[in-house]
Design an enzyme around this catalytic site. Structure first.
Site, mmCIF file in Angstrom:
data_model
loop_
_atom_site.group_PDB
_atom_site.id
_atom_site.type_symbol
_atom_site.label_atom_id
_atom_site.label_comp_id
_atom_site.label_asym_id
_atom_site.label_seq_id
_atom_site.Cartn_x
_atom_site.Cartn_y
_atom_site.Cartn_z
ATOM 1 N N ARG A 47 0.846 -1.193 0.000
ATOM 2 C CA ARG A 47 0.000 0.000 0.000
ATOM 3 C C ARG A 47 0.877 1.236 0.000
ATOM 4 O O ARG A 47 1.969 1.217 0.587
ATOM 5 C CB ARG A 47 -0.804 0.057 1.291
ATOM 6 C CG ARG A 47 -1.990 -0.824 1.270
ATOM 7 C CD ARG A 47 -2.847 -0.495 2.480
ATOM 8 N NE ARG A 47 -3.837 -1.542 2.641
ATOM 9 C CZ ARG A 47 -4.815 -1.496 3.529
ATOM 10 N NH1 ARG A 47 -4.917 -0.479 4.341
ATOM 11 N NH2 ARG A 47 -5.680 -2.469 3.616
ATOM 12 N N LYS A 195 16.242 -22.277 11.686
ATOM 13 C CA LYS A 195 17.675 -22.301 12.012
ATOM 14 C C LYS A 195 18.172 -23.749 11.998
ATOM 15 O O LYS A 195 17.549 -24.621 12.601
ATOM 16 C CB LYS A 195 17.919 -21.680 13.397
ATOM 17 C CG LYS A 195 17.599 -20.184 13.459
ATOM 18 C CD LYS A 195 17.919 -19.630 14.839
ATOM 19 C CE LYS A 195 17.332 -18.249 15.048
ATOM 20 N NZ LYS A 195 18.060 -17.159 14.423
ATOM 21 N N GLU A 229 19.921 -11.126 23.927
ATOM 22 C CA GLU A 229 20.299 -10.229 22.833
ATOM 23 C C GLU A 229 21.034 -9.026 23.414
ATOM 24 O O GLU A 229 20.731 -8.599 24.534
ATOM 25 C CB GLU A 229 19.052 -9.722 22.116
ATOM 26 C CG GLU A 229 18.230 -10.808 21.487
ATOM 27 C CD GLU A 229 17.083 -10.212 20.684
ATOM 28 O OE1 GLU A 229 17.241 -10.071 19.479
ATOM 29 O OE2 GLU A 229 16.052 -9.881 21.285
ATOM 30 N N HIS A 253 9.389 -18.297 20.038
ATOM 31 C CA HIS A 253 10.703 -18.906 19.792
ATOM 32 C C HIS A 253 11.148 -19.821 20.943
ATOM 33 O O HIS A 253 11.548 -20.958 20.734
ATOM 34 C CB HIS A 253 11.768 -17.827 19.581
ATOM 35 C CG HIS A 253 11.400 -16.818 18.544
ATOM 36 N ND1 HIS A 253 10.695 -17.135 17.409
ATOM 37 C CD2 HIS A 253 11.640 -15.479 18.463
ATOM 38 C CE1 HIS A 253 10.529 -16.033 16.677
ATOM 39 N NE2 HIS A 253 11.079 -15.024 17.297
HETATM 40 C C1 BG6 Z 1 12.058 -11.642 16.488
HETATM 41 C C2 BG6 Z 1 11.745 -10.649 17.573
HETATM 42 O O1 BG6 Z 1 11.000 -12.530 16.303
HETATM 43 O O2 BG6 Z 1 13.226 -12.368 16.847
HETATM 44 C C3 BG6 Z 1 12.904 -9.710 17.803
HETATM 45 O O3 BG6 Z 1 10.601 -9.901 17.202
HETATM 46 C C4 BG6 Z 1 14.162 -10.487 18.072
HETATM 47 O O4 BG6 Z 1 12.645 -8.817 18.866
HETATM 48 C C5 BG6 Z 1 14.363 -11.554 17.009
HETATM 49 O O5 BG6 Z 1 15.247 -9.584 18.061
HETATM 50 C C6 BG6 Z 1 15.509 -12.472 17.382
HETATM 51 O O6 BG6 Z 1 15.785 -13.303 16.300
HETATM 52 P P1 BG6 Z 1 17.248 -13.900 16.084
HETATM 53 O O7 BG6 Z 1 17.105 -14.798 14.921
HETATM 54 O O8 BG6 Z 1 18.129 -12.695 15.848
HETATM 55 O O9 BG6 Z 1 17.597 -14.581 17.357
#
Ligand code: BG6
Length: 493
Positions: A47, A195, A229, A253
């Site tokens: 869009r 992964k 992270e 996750h």
């Molecule tokens: C995403 C989240 O799904 O996964 C993010 O929304 C996060 O906040 C990310 O940083 C982490 O993914 P990866 O693959 O970098 O561990």
């Protein structure tokens, strides 16, 4: 691997960040490797953009330029470069869906038919919803109501996370998507499942008889899963303020890692059997007690020697925000295998290190032969599964340190994924290839998503106050206390 049959891959929301960062690079690599034939066509839709076929091709070429600037040209040789350029300049198309109304979708159908006719495609279509979650409902409805859910060949729909924001919204979204597509056409993405090291969990558990006999309450003391992270909220405050760590990382996750670590041996290596076992174990997770939950929020601190702002100072974040950027949770699985074995889960932004690891802590031997010997402390064996980075395994065990006295020392056996196989590919390549091949193993079933939301939704009723923690640390002290109560501590290698 043989190139997949020609099909049309339609990305709705093509101007977004996901397309630029993940989808286009994955498509480019798939074409470079000949996994996608030159006949596969890509149609971008969005869009409010001024793109057209030519501009979309230019944009895709720019993404390709960025890949070629990476180390080793992103693994792409000059011959592959020519092939990919050719594809980007001939097989990429664009169609606006300005108001997102039925007329736009009818125009989209015309464009689809034109591309399929000219490209001699059989009418097999993927709709990839690379959209913000608030646009899922209207887009699914528009696809269905304009008849785009049917095609001369197969039709598949890919839905990005977050799939709902609690149990009832996930159920509503499932009901809506089921109105137009059946479960075999629906690919709910959790990119962790793409992964290599996550998939390897299954190979590791079910390809090695050695561990399976130890994989239970008799031998395992507790399990930890950390997804840490160092990045902050980045430019995603709009989304994150309404999500927080539980919705953003834990419900999806990390819970997928729990499921793969704890599920029973499936009857076959196929989507139905694997997803069935995952659903079963997710349904066995006991209600979480609020005392077993710790929320945190990053305050200003240091990452890699540089000062970084606190969460509440990030652009777009409310100055009094109560959104958790860190969560630690203890869960219990009420089934025969895991009764009495706590699973400690934690995730956070702006932590001390970037690392996703699963730590299996085994019980110490039932009789401690060395207990009367001075200075002879025994450590439990641990198996650390390093999902990212430095992918691999690490198994610790006790050995006798040389010398007259008996002294135990902890040593490690290691497997380094990169040393053995090189750098693992980005998960999106695997996932996109699976979608066009119709393999659903790495995608979430409707019941799986709901089972997971059922675990965490009750937590949203509590007014947890996140404890502040300085950026660059391991989160609030209360998170360490969660394990101390159990006589353990967080491990990260
Ligand atoms: C995403 C989240 O799904 O996964 C993010 O929304 C996060 O906040 C990310 O940083 C982490 O993914 P990866 O693959 O970098 O561990």
């Amino acid at each position: 691997m043989a190139a997949i049959e020609p099909c049309l891959f339609i990305i709705i929301g093509v101007t977004g960040d996901l397309t630029h960062r993940k989808l286009l690079p994955a498509l480019i690599h798939l074409r470079a490797a000949d996994s996608f034939s030159e006949q596969v066509r890509i149609l971008g839709c969005a869009r409010g953009s001024n793109l057209d076929d030519q501009k979309f091709r230019t944009l895709a070429n720019q993404v390709f330029d960025e890949i070629l600037k990476q180390k080793d040209r992103g693994g792409i040789n000059p011959e592959q470069e020519t092939k990919v350029r050719d594809w980007l300049n001939n097989a990429f198309f664009y169609e606006p869906i300005d108001q997102g109304g039925i007329d736009d979708y009818k125009a989209l159908l015309k464009k689809i038919e034109m591309i399929e006719r000219e490209g001699h495609l059989p009418g097999d279509r993927v709709y990839y919803l690379a959209l913000p979650p608030q646009a899922f409902t209207s887009t699914i409805e528009a696809l269905g109501e304009s008849g785009l859910n049917k095609s001369p060949g197969w039709t598949r729909i890919v839905i990005e996370k977050p799939f709902g924001r609690d149990l009832s919204s996930a159920q509503q979204l499932n009901a809506l998507v089921h109105k137009y597509f059946d479960e075999t056409q629906i690919y709910r993405i959790d990119h962790y499942l793409g992964k290599e090291t996550v998939q390897n969990l299954l190979a590791f558990r079910f390809g090695n008889a050695m561990f399976e006999s130890l994989w239970n309450r008799d031998r395992i003391e507790h399990i930890q899963i950390t997804a840490a992270e160092t990045v902050g909220v980045e430019k995603r405050a709009d989304y994150y303020e309404h999500a927080g760590a539980i919705r953003d990382m834990v419900q999806n996750h990390i819970t997928q890692l729990v499921a793969l670590t704890s599920m029973e041996v499936p009857g076959a290596f196929d989507a139905d059997a694997i997803r069935f076992e995952k659903i079963k174990v997710l349904r066995a997770i006991a209600p979480i007690s609020p005392e077993d939950v710790v929320f945190g929020q990053y305050a200003p601190g240091e990452i890699d020697g540089k000062h970084v702002a606190g969460y509440r100072e990030e652009p777009g974040v409310a100055p009094q925000s109560k959104t958790e950027t860190f969560a630690a949770v203890k869960i219990k699985i009420n089934n025969w295998r895991w009764q009495g074995v706590p699973f400690f889960l934690r995730t956070g932004k702006r932590l001390a290190k970037h690392a996703t690891q699963i730590v299996i802590t085994f019980r110490c031997p039932p009789v401690t032969l060395f207990q009367d010997i001075e200075d002879c402390k025994m450590h439990p064996n641990t198996l650390v599964i390093k999902i990212q980075p430095d992918e691999g395994f690490d198994l610790s065990f006790e050995v006798k340190a040389p010398g007259d006295e008996i002294r135990l020392e902890c040593h490690h056996m290691r497997f380094d994924y990169e040393e053995a196989f090189g750098e693992p590919p980005d998960g999106y390549q695997t996932l996109l290839l699976d979608v066009v091949q119709g393999v659903q193993t790495l995608f979430l079933h409707a019941e799986e998503v709901e089972a997971s939301w059922r675990v965490y939704t009750p937590l949203f009723a509590y007014d947890f106050r996140p404890h502040p923690y300085p950026a660059g640390t391991w989160g609030p002290e209360e998170s360490a206390a969660l394990l101390q109560k159990h006589g353990a501590e967080w491990i990260i290698l």
